[in-house]
Design an enzyme around this catalytic site. Structure first.
Site, short mmCIF file in Angstrom:
data_model
loop_
_atom_site.label_atom_id
_atom_site.label_comp_id
_atom_site.label_asym_id
_atom_site.label_seq_id
_atom_site.Cartn_x
_atom_site.Cartn_y
_atom_site.Cartn_z
N LYS A 244 79.71 30.18 5.02
CA LYS A 244 80.92 30.81 4.45
C LYS A 244 81.78 29.79 3.70
CE LYS A 244 84.34 33.33 3.47
NZ LYS A 244 85.07 34.48 3.88
N GLU B 18 88.83 40.44 -3.23
CA GLU B 18 89.89 41.42 -3.33
C GLU B 18 89.70 42.16 -4.64
OE1 GLU B 18 93.91 40.17 -2.67
OE2 GLU B 18 93.28 38.82 -1.07
N CYS C 145 91.70 32.92 0.04
CA CYS C 145 90.47 32.29 0.54
C CYS C 145 90.20 30.89 -0.02
CB CYS C 145 89.28 33.18 0.25
SG CYS C 145 89.17 34.53 1.40
N GLY D 62 91.04 28.62 -16.74
CA GLY D 62 92.38 29.20 -16.63
C GLY D 62 93.36 28.20 -16.05
N LYS E 166 95.44 37.21 -9.08
CA LYS E 166 94.43 37.69 -10.04
C LYS E 166 94.74 39.14 -10.34
CE LYS E 166 90.76 39.30 -6.93
NZ LYS E 166 89.37 39.19 -6.56
N LYS F 256 92.53 27.95 0.98
CA LYS F 256 92.45 27.75 2.44
C LYS F 256 91.09 27.19 2.85
CE LYS F 256 91.59 31.48 5.38
NZ LYS F 256 90.62 31.11 6.37
C1 UDX Z 1 87.10 34.93 -3.05
C2 UDX Z 1 85.56 34.95 -3.05
O1 UDX Z 1 85.11 35.37 -4.34
C3 UDX Z 1 85.01 35.87 -1.96
O2 UDX Z 1 83.60 35.79 -1.92
C4 UDX Z 1 85.59 35.41 -0.62
O3 UDX Z 1 85.15 36.26 0.42
C5 UDX Z 1 87.12 35.40 -0.68
O4 UDX Z 1 87.56 34.56 -1.76
P1 UDX Z 1 89.07 36.49 -3.94
O5 UDX Z 1 90.00 35.44 -3.44
O6 UDX Z 1 89.36 37.92 -3.65
O7 UDX Z 1 87.58 36.22 -3.40
O8 UDX Z 1 89.06 36.35 -5.53
P2 UDX Z 1 88.08 35.83 -6.68
O9 UDX Z 1 87.79 36.97 -7.58
O10 UDX Z 1 86.94 35.09 -6.16
O11 UDX Z 1 89.08 34.85 -7.45
C6 UDX Z 1 89.70 33.75 -6.80
C7 UDX Z 1 90.54 32.97 -7.77
O12 UDX Z 1 89.73 32.26 -8.69
C8 UDX Z 1 91.51 33.80 -8.61
O13 UDX Z 1 92.75 33.13 -8.67
C9 UDX Z 1 90.85 33.84 -9.98
O14 UDX Z 1 91.79 33.97 -11.02
C10 UDX Z 1 90.15 32.50 -10.02
N1 UDX Z 1 88.98 32.47 -10.90
C11 UDX Z 1 87.88 33.20 -10.59
C12 UDX Z 1 89.00 31.68 -12.04
O15 UDX Z 1 89.99 30.98 -12.33
N2 UDX Z 1 87.87 31.63 -12.83
C13 UDX Z 1 86.76 32.35 -12.54
O16 UDX Z 1 85.79 32.25 -13.31
C14 UDX Z 1 86.76 33.16 -11.38
#
Ligand code: UDX
Length: 442
Positions: free
Chosen positions: A213, A160, A270, A263, A330, A273
């Site tokens: 996936k 996202e 995603c 964090g 995020k 789930k």
């Molecule tokens: C994720 C996957 O990255 C993507 O490939 C998949 O298709 C869907 O799920 P998304 O949920 O949009 O994407 O967000 P992402 O940017 O991956 O972050 C997910 C969560 O992890 C957030 O809450 C973010 O804050 C956290 N996060 C991410 C961390 O705490 N540390 C990090 O280094 C990266």
């Protein structure tokens, strides 16, 4: 090539708009009439940077058509299914939307003379394409898989906030196939779509594509729980800092620098789930995936770290006012699904805290969940006003501008817990009444 996309949620609409942007004729189908009306009027049901413009342009050029009628897919060669596959309470994956979509698609394939390909983008347990979708299509179309129609698994890896870039320039394209005809049609589509962009094509069987996936998301989630574990260790050892540790280990090519940001845990639609789903899938197959169970457990506890750190500075939080900065799971999204802010706020409320909240974009979404349990603020300044303490929960760029001076100016008591490392300990330690940053051993 003419493609139809079934299920216009976040993945479906992004896929449809990007295909249309590349000049491919797309019919987007969804059973939700309201949603089709909204999108037709250029109103998206969710926020994704750059997507509204792409949808508007494609609709105007008539490269993208929208409908609630499955019959409209008959002129397409490929149908991409992107309907939701939520988890059920018992830990299994709910495939009912997928089943219904497959049956509706099958009824249209029945009347088609040419070979039609059904590509599954929905995240599904290994064995779903062959065991559930193919039989549903066979039953309703009266045709045999790989003879009258083709099936393939084509999972997506979109983030996202970055969905368009991730769709147009993916790190890889995973294609699960069982027959040559389907492969040829998908390769023709990819050639037109990616054009000069060289994709890493991973060709596997259907079950492996489906598992990739889950494995992808489970690995990234584990990387986050790992670095959060290191952060919690750093917290206990004076002078250590998780940011420095993450930077150094990330330079090792075998580890890599991404997804090592410590964090308050991961949220979103995603990771929580899919980690839960892969655990369930493994257990159904007689294996207990202990590593992933701990990834999940660590993540479930991590949000409470914010409250724990705050309590070190204010042991009795009763009747205090706490400013919570950031609610979305995020930055750059209004999405509140599995947002850690909700857990933190509930924990604060249980301790008798009056919670003030601010988020640059997600307030309206947050109101649906938090209702009137908190005080909603329009600006960061308003949120900080009169607060006894502040917790940074989402790493919105705006929060990087915080200074000790601002806190002294607006807050009653200058106590800050930075749960996302958006502030620099060098700037804050010793300059306000109390400061803790996650993973920074004071
Ligand atoms: C994720 C996957 O990255 C993507 O490939 C998949 O298709 C869907 O799920 P998304 O949920 O949009 O994407 O967000 P992402 O940017 O991956 O972050 C997910 C969560 O992890 C957030 O809450 C973010 O804050 C956290 N996060 C991410 C961390 O705490 N540390 C990090 O280094 C990266």
């Amino acid at each position: 090539m003419h493609v139809s996309v079934v299920g216009l949620g976040f993945v479906g609409l992004t896929t449809a708009a990007c295909l249309a942007y590349k000049g491919i004729k797309v019919t987007g189908i969804d059973i939700d009439e309201e949603k089709i009306k909204m999108i037709s009027n250029n109103l998206l049901p969710f926020y994704e940077p750059g997507l509204a413009e792409k949808v508007t342009q494609s609709l105007k050029r008539k490269d993208l058509m929208l409908s609630t009628d499955f019959e409209t897919l008959s002129s397409s060669k490929v149908t991409i299914i992107t309907v939701g596959t939520p988890n059920k309470n018992d830990g299994t994956v709910d495939l009912s939307y997928l089943q219904q979509a497959a049956e509706s698609v099958g009824k249209v394939i029945r009347k088609k003379l040419d070979f039609h390909v059904v590509a599954l983008k929905s995240t599904v347990p290994p064995g779903t394409a062959l065991g559930i979708v193919a039989p549903a299509l066979e039953r309703t179309s009266g045709k045999r898989v790989s003879e009258g129609f083709g099936i393939c698994s084509n999972p997506e890896f979109l983030r996202e906030g970055n969905a368009i870039q991730d769709t147009l320039y993916p790190d890889k394209v995973v294609l699960g196939i069982i027959d040559k005809k389907t492969k040829q049609i998908m390769l023709t589509l990819y050639r037109q779509f990616y054009y000069r962009y060289k994709v890493n094509l991973v060709e596997v069987n259907l079950q492996t594509a489906e598992l990739i996936k889950y494995a992808n998301n489970a690995f990234l989630a584990t990387k986050i729980s790992f670095i959060n574990t290191i952060a919690n260790i750093c917290q206990q050892i004076s002078g250590t800092d998780v940011e420095k540790v993450a930077h150094a280990i990330g330079l090792d090519k075998r580890i890599g620098p991404l997804f090592l940001k410590a964090g308050l845990g991961y949220g979103g639609s995603c990771f929580p789930k899919d980690v839960a789903a892969i655990i369930g899938i493994a257990e159904q197959h007689g294996y207990s995936p202990d590593l992933l169970k701990n990834t999940e457990k660590i993540n479930q506890l991590q949000p409470y770290k914010a409250v724990e750190l705050l309590k070190i500075m204010i042991p009795d939080l009763r009747d205090t006012k706490v400013a919570v900065l950031g609610l979305a799971f995020k930055p750059d999204t209004t999405d509140m699904r599995e947002a850690v802010s909700v857990k933190i706020i509930h924990a604060l409320k249980a301790l008798g805290v009056t919670v003030r909240v601010y988020d640059p974009m997600a307030i309206n979404e947050a109101k649906k969940i938090l209702t009137n349990s908190v005080l909603y603020c329009k600006t960061m300044k308003e949120c900080l006003s009169e607060a006894d303490a502040c917790i940074i929960v989402t790493e919105w760029p705006e929060f990087r501008k915080l200074t000790p001076h601002m806190l002294r100016k607006y807050m009653k008591n200058t106590i800050l817990v930075d749960g996302r490392r958006v502030t620099s300990p060098n700037t804050f330690v010793g300059k306000i009444a109390g400061y803790v940053a996650i993973g920074h051993g004071n």
